[in-house]
Design a protein around this motif. Structure first.
Motif, PDB file in Angstrom:
ATOM      1  N   LEU A   1       0.831  -1.208   0.000  1.00 48.19           N
ATOM      2  CA  LEU A   1       0.000   0.000   0.000  1.00 48.19           C
ATOM      3  C   LEU A   1       0.865   1.257   0.000  1.00 48.19           C
ATOM      4  CD1 LEU A   1      -2.851  -1.051   2.432  1.00 48.19           C
ATOM      5  CD2 LEU A   1      -3.216   0.010   0.201  1.00 48.19           C
ATOM      6  N   LYS A   2       1.832   1.295   0.896  1.00 50.80           N
ATOM      7  CA  LYS A   2       2.687   2.484   1.023  1.00 50.80           C
ATOM      8  C   LYS A   2       3.472   2.743  -0.264  1.00 50.80           C
ATOM      9  CE  LYS A   2       6.213   4.650   3.909  1.00 50.80           C
ATOM     10  NZ  LYS A   2       6.956   4.601   5.176  1.00 50.80           N
ATOM     11  N   SER A   3       4.067   1.708  -0.839  1.00 52.57           N
ATOM     12  CA  SER A   3       4.859   1.909  -2.055  1.00 52.57           C
ATOM     13  C   SER A   3       3.973   2.319  -3.227  1.00 52.57           C
ATOM     14  CB  SER A   3       5.674   0.661  -2.393  1.00 52.57           C
ATOM     15  OG  SER A   3       4.844  -0.440  -2.650  1.00 52.57           O
TER      16      SER A   3
ATOM     17  N   THR B   1      -5.007   5.651   8.175  1.00 48.44           N
ATOM     18  CA  THR B   1      -3.553   5.772   8.304  1.00 48.44           C
ATOM     19  C   THR B   1      -2.962   6.417   7.058  1.00 48.44           C
ATOM     20  OG1 THR B   1      -1.478   4.596   8.685  1.00 48.44           O
ATOM     21  CG2 THR B   1      -3.126   3.433   7.406  1.00 48.44           C
ATOM     22  N   ASN B   2      -1.867   7.141   7.274  1.00 48.86           N
ATOM     23  CA  ASN B   2      -1.156   7.700   6.120  1.00 48.86           C
ATOM     24  C   ASN B   2       0.189   6.995   5.929  1.00 48.86           C
ATOM     25  OD1 ASN B   2       0.434   8.739   8.125  1.00 48.86           O
ATOM     26  ND2 ASN B   2       0.222  10.882   7.506  1.00 48.86           N
ATOM     27  N   PHE B   3       0.382   5.873   6.649  1.00 51.70           N
ATOM     28  CA  PHE B   3       1.585   5.039   6.504  1.00 51.70           C
ATOM     29  C   PHE B   3       2.870   5.828   6.746  1.00 51.70           C
ATOM     30  CE2 PHE B   3      -1.801   3.210   3.974  1.00 51.70           C
ATOM     31  CZ  PHE B   3      -1.817   1.899   4.432  1.00 51.70           C
ATOM     32  N   GLY B   4       2.773   6.895   7.535  1.00 52.84           N
ATOM     33  CA  GLY B   4       3.948   7.707   7.833  1.00 52.84           C
ATOM     34  C   GLY B   4       4.451   8.526   6.655  1.00 52.84           C
ATOM     35  N   ILE B   5       3.596   8.693   5.640  1.00 56.73           N
ATOM     36  CA  ILE B   5       3.997   9.434   4.446  1.00 56.73           C
ATOM     37  C   ILE B   5       3.757  10.929   4.654  1.00 56.73           C
ATOM     38  CG2 ILE B   5       3.593   9.783   1.971  1.00 56.73           C
ATOM     39  CD1 ILE B   5       2.646   6.840   1.866  1.00 56.73           C
ATOM     40  N   LYS B   6       4.814  11.696   4.498  1.00 52.81           N
ATOM     41  CA  LYS B   6       4.720  13.146   4.637  1.00 52.81           C
ATOM     42  C   LYS B   6       3.827  13.688   3.519  1.00 52.81           C
ATOM     43  CE  LYS B   6       7.718  17.155   4.943  1.00 52.81           C
ATOM     44  NZ  LYS B   6       9.040  17.671   4.651  1.00 52.81           N
ATOM     45  N   ASN B   7       3.031  14.688   3.820  1.00 56.48           N
ATOM     46  CA  ASN B   7       2.134  15.353   2.859  1.00 56.48           C
ATOM     47  C   ASN B   7       0.948  14.498   2.417  1.00 56.48           C
ATOM     48  OD1 ASN B   7       3.877  17.543   2.923  1.00 56.48           O
ATOM     49  ND2 ASN B   7       5.047  16.798   1.165  1.00 56.48           N
ATOM     50  N   LEU B   8       0.706  13.374   3.086  1.00 59.53           N
ATOM     51  CA  LEU B   8      -0.476  12.567   2.772  1.00 59.53           C
ATOM     52  C   LEU B   8      -1.489  12.717   3.900  1.00 59.53           C
ATOM     53  CD1 LEU B   8      -1.975  10.487   0.991  1.00 59.53           C
ATOM     54  CD2 LEU B   8      -0.829   8.692   2.313  1.00 59.53           C
ATOM     55  N   GLN B   9      -2.636  13.321   3.563  1.00 58.37           N
ATOM     56  CA  GLN B   9      -3.721  13.435   4.530  1.00 58.37           C
ATOM     57  C   GLN B   9      -4.504  12.123   4.526  1.00 58.37           C
ATOM     58  OE1 GLN B   9      -5.967  17.231   3.839  1.00 58.37           O
ATOM     59  NE2 GLN B   9      -4.495  17.396   2.161  1.00 58.37           N
ATOM     60  N   LYS B  10      -5.211  11.860   5.615  1.00 55.41           N
ATOM     61  CA  LYS B  10      -6.048  10.664   5.690  1.00 55.41           C
ATOM     62  C   LYS B  10      -7.400  11.035   6.285  1.00 55.41           C
ATOM     63  CE  LYS B  10      -4.479   9.203  10.281  1.00 55.41           C
ATOM     64  NZ  LYS B  10      -4.020  10.505  10.718  1.00 55.41           N
TER      65      LYS B  10
END
Length: 193
Positions: free
Chosen positions: A76-78, A100-109
């Motif tokens: 999912l994250k990749s 969850t945003n999987f710890g991705i910067k600039n990804l809102q959830k």
């Protein structure tokens, strides 16, 4: 001017087939958009082409083998990162359906974003229709499983087919089934079907 990019997935929980993640930036309004699960197959199919013609989009497939090798969260994250990279020219704001945003910067959830934001609804539809079409297409290669009927989800008929014929090469072997007397160990997922 840059627009919001909606991201959603289809196929997180099935026993077979790929995970499909889509990102969509709508260039114009489309009537009838909603969470793909709330739309009929006919309606999703009609909207699919309209979305593709009216948006910038990117769709990522992750195979059952990739899910087994790397885990569903990594896939999912990749996929999300690939979408963000491919669409960053058109959007600097990304919104994922879920918690969850999987710890991705600039990804809102946001939970239920697929029912609240048209771009996420559109992503939901592209992911779902792309995955369903894939499962329909390969179904004839796996006649024992009737993937065109259940799309790889854990229906009673599908579990009975696994009991009788075992898993195929597009089944997720790390998704263990209580119904088959399998138990959880390591990074495997235990499903109560």
């Amino acid at each position: 001017m840059k627009f919001l990019c909606g991201i959603d997935e289809a196929g997180r929980g099935p026993l077979a087939g790929p995970l499909v993640v889509a990102g969509v930036i709508l260039k114009k309004d489309i009537l009838g958009l909603n969470d793909s699960k709330k739309l009929s197959e006919k309606k999703r199919e009609k909207l699919f082409d309209e979305i593709k013609e009216s948006s910038k989009y990117h769709i990522v497939f992750k195979s059952a083998k990739e899910i087994d090798d790397f885990g569903i969260s990594f896939c999912l994250k990749s996929s999300i990162l690939e979408i963000m990279q491919n669409l960053q020219e058109f959007s600097d704001s990304f919104l994922m359906d879920g918690n969850t945003n999987f710890g991705i910067k600039n990804l809102q959830k946001e939970i239920k974003a697929d029912a609240k934001y048209t771009c996420v609804s559109a992503a939901s539809i592209l992911a779902k229709v792309s995955r369903d079409r894939f499962m329909d297409k390969i179904s004839s290669n796996y006649p024992n499983y009737n993937f065109d009927k259940h799309k790889g989800y854990g229906t009673k008929a599908h579990i009975e087919a696994i009991k009788e014929f075992g898993r195929s090469d597009i089944h997720r072997v790390t998704f263990k089934l209580k119904a088959l007397g399998e138990t959880e160990f390591g990074n495997q997922t235990l499903l109560s079907f």
